[in-house]
Scaffold this motif. Sequence first.
Motif, PDB file in Angstrom:
ATOM      1  N   ASP A   8       0.801  -1.219   0.000  1.00  0.00           N
ATOM      2  CA  ASP A   8       0.000   0.000   0.000  1.00  0.00           C
ATOM      3  C   ASP A   8       0.837   1.274   0.000  1.00  0.00           C
ATOM      4  O   ASP A   8       0.454   2.286  -0.611  1.00  0.00           O
ATOM      5  CB  ASP A   8      -0.901   0.038   1.239  1.00  0.00           C
ATOM      6  CG  ASP A   8      -1.996  -1.007   1.220  1.00  0.00           C
ATOM      7  OD1 ASP A   8      -2.306  -1.535   0.137  1.00  0.00           O
ATOM      8  OD2 ASP A   8      -2.549  -1.279   2.312  1.00  0.00           O
ATOM      9  N   LEU A   9       1.949   1.261   0.718  1.00  0.00           N
ATOM     10  CA  LEU A   9       2.678   2.499   0.981  1.00  0.00           C
ATOM     11  C   LEU A   9       3.080   3.263  -0.274  1.00  0.00           C
ATOM     12  O   LEU A   9       2.941   4.507  -0.309  1.00  0.00           O
ATOM     13  CB  LEU A   9       3.910   2.207   1.847  1.00  0.00           C
ATOM     14  CG  LEU A   9       3.626   1.863   3.309  1.00  0.00           C
ATOM     15  CD1 LEU A   9       4.924   1.501   4.028  1.00  0.00           C
ATOM     16  CD2 LEU A   9       2.934   3.022   4.025  1.00  0.00           C
ATOM     17  N   PRO A  10       3.592   2.617  -1.333  1.00  0.00           N
ATOM     18  CA  PRO A  10       3.956   3.403  -2.519  1.00  0.00           C
ATOM     19  C   PRO A  10       2.775   4.165  -3.109  1.00  0.00           C
ATOM     20  O   PRO A  10       2.943   5.300  -3.577  1.00  0.00           O
ATOM     21  CB  PRO A  10       4.497   2.349  -3.485  1.00  0.00           C
ATOM     22  CG  PRO A  10       5.004   1.251  -2.599  1.00  0.00           C
ATOM     23  CD  PRO A  10       4.020   1.200  -1.470  1.00  0.00           C
ATOM     24  N   ALA A  11       1.586   3.562  -3.064  1.00  0.00           N
ATOM     25  CA  ALA A  11       0.409   4.241  -3.608  1.00  0.00           C
ATOM     26  C   ALA A  11       0.048   5.453  -2.758  1.00  0.00           C
ATOM     27  O   ALA A  11      -0.314   6.516  -3.295  1.00  0.00           O
ATOM     28  CB  ALA A  11      -0.763   3.270  -3.685  1.00  0.00           C
ATOM     29  N   TYR A  12       0.127   5.320  -1.439  1.00  0.00           N
ATOM     30  CA  TYR A  12      -0.186   6.450  -0.563  1.00  0.00           C
ATOM     31  C   TYR A  12       0.821   7.587  -0.766  1.00  0.00           C
ATOM     32  O   TYR A  12       0.436   8.763  -0.840  1.00  0.00           O
ATOM     33  CB  TYR A  12      -0.157   6.013   0.908  1.00  0.00           C
ATOM     34  CG  TYR A  12      -1.157   4.956   1.291  1.00  0.00           C
ATOM     35  CD1 TYR A  12      -2.355   4.781   0.589  1.00  0.00           C
ATOM     36  CD2 TYR A  12      -0.916   4.102   2.360  1.00  0.00           C
ATOM     37  CE1 TYR A  12      -3.272   3.806   0.951  1.00  0.00           C
ATOM     38  CE2 TYR A  12      -1.836   3.125   2.735  1.00  0.00           C
ATOM     39  CZ  TYR A  12      -2.998   2.982   2.027  1.00  0.00           C
ATOM     40  OH  TYR A  12      -3.901   2.013   2.397  1.00  0.00           O
ATOM     41  N   LEU A  13       2.090   7.255  -0.842  1.00  0.00           N
ATOM     42  CA  LEU A  13       3.116   8.278  -1.013  1.00  0.00           C
ATOM     43  C   LEU A  13       2.985   8.960  -2.371  1.00  0.00           C
ATOM     44  O   LEU A  13       3.160  10.188  -2.481  1.00  0.00           O
ATOM     45  CB  LEU A  13       4.497   7.657  -0.854  1.00  0.00           C
ATOM     46  CG  LEU A  13       4.867   7.250   0.574  1.00  0.00           C
ATOM     47  CD1 LEU A  13       6.037   6.279   0.584  1.00  0.00           C
ATOM     48  CD2 LEU A  13       5.205   8.483   1.415  1.00  0.00           C
ATOM     49  N   ALA A  14       2.662   8.192  -3.407  1.00  0.00           N
ATOM     50  CA  ALA A  14       2.490   8.790  -4.733  1.00  0.00           C
ATOM     51  C   ALA A  14       1.302   9.736  -4.754  1.00  0.00           C
ATOM     52  O   ALA A  14       1.363  10.825  -5.354  1.00  0.00           O
ATOM     53  CB  ALA A  14       2.313   7.690  -5.777  1.00  0.00           C
ATOM     54  N   ALA A  15       0.208   9.349  -4.102  1.00  0.00           N
ATOM     55  CA  ALA A  15      -0.971  10.212  -4.051  1.00  0.00           C
ATOM     56  C   ALA A  15      -0.662  11.504  -3.300  1.00  0.00           C
ATOM     57  O   ALA A  15      -1.087  12.594  -3.708  1.00  0.00           O
ATOM     58  CB  ALA A  15      -2.130   9.475  -3.402  1.00  0.00           C
TER      59      ALA A  15
END
Length: 243
Positions: free
Chosen positions: A100-107
């Motif tokens: 999940d973390l890469p998606a949250y950071l990208a957003a």
Amino acid sequence: MTSLDIETPDGTAEAYLTGEGPGVLFFIDAIGLRPQIEQMCDRIAGWGYTVLAPNVLYRSGTAAQTSPTGDLRAPGAREAYFELVGPRLAALTSDAVMRDLPAYLAALREHSEGGPGGLVGVVGYCMGARLAVRAAGLDPAVVAAAGFHGGGLVTEEPDSPHLALSSARAEFVFGHADNDRGMTPEHVERLGQALAAAGLTATNEIYPGSPHGYSMADTSMYDEPGAERSFDALEALLARTLR
């Protein structure tokens, strides 16, 4: 302030977005993405930041489905609610978090100053403190990381959150709850040792008299001195690192 959907490898996570400026990723506690969280995000945004709080419990339901409908300040209400929390936390494994973390950071970077790869901060409460540590260990552009009344930061498991510190580059601030079974003085000492071994600048303190959950004003565990101390520590950390 607005809501948005974040596409992750495992599904769609709702998120609360507020403010403008450098980005801060806010990791919720196990009680859910609810008005209390939005109020805390708005307060941080008022310091001059873009704040994103994803529903990290999305595998167990929407924000509405995984948040309480009753008053958790009433006697016994918080304890009763936590009988529902176990399965939700079980679904949020360390492997799931790392997906999940890469998606949250990208957003966050999409909506904040700095753009892709820009410097950001992270903050987590209760279980969210574990996610904040993992995010800092994953992404060297996380330059500020804070965790308040976090539990389970140091375990005997091979995926213990504190092991992620070895690859982190952030400055850390931890405000631990007093008499917390999930983060004892021994755990706090071991966390401090890991921070020192990684060569990280850090504040690692127990807040006297502040119980687990002290920052959440919508529950019976709220402790105003501890909550205000945590906000002061976070504001100073973000100012040092993102300004």
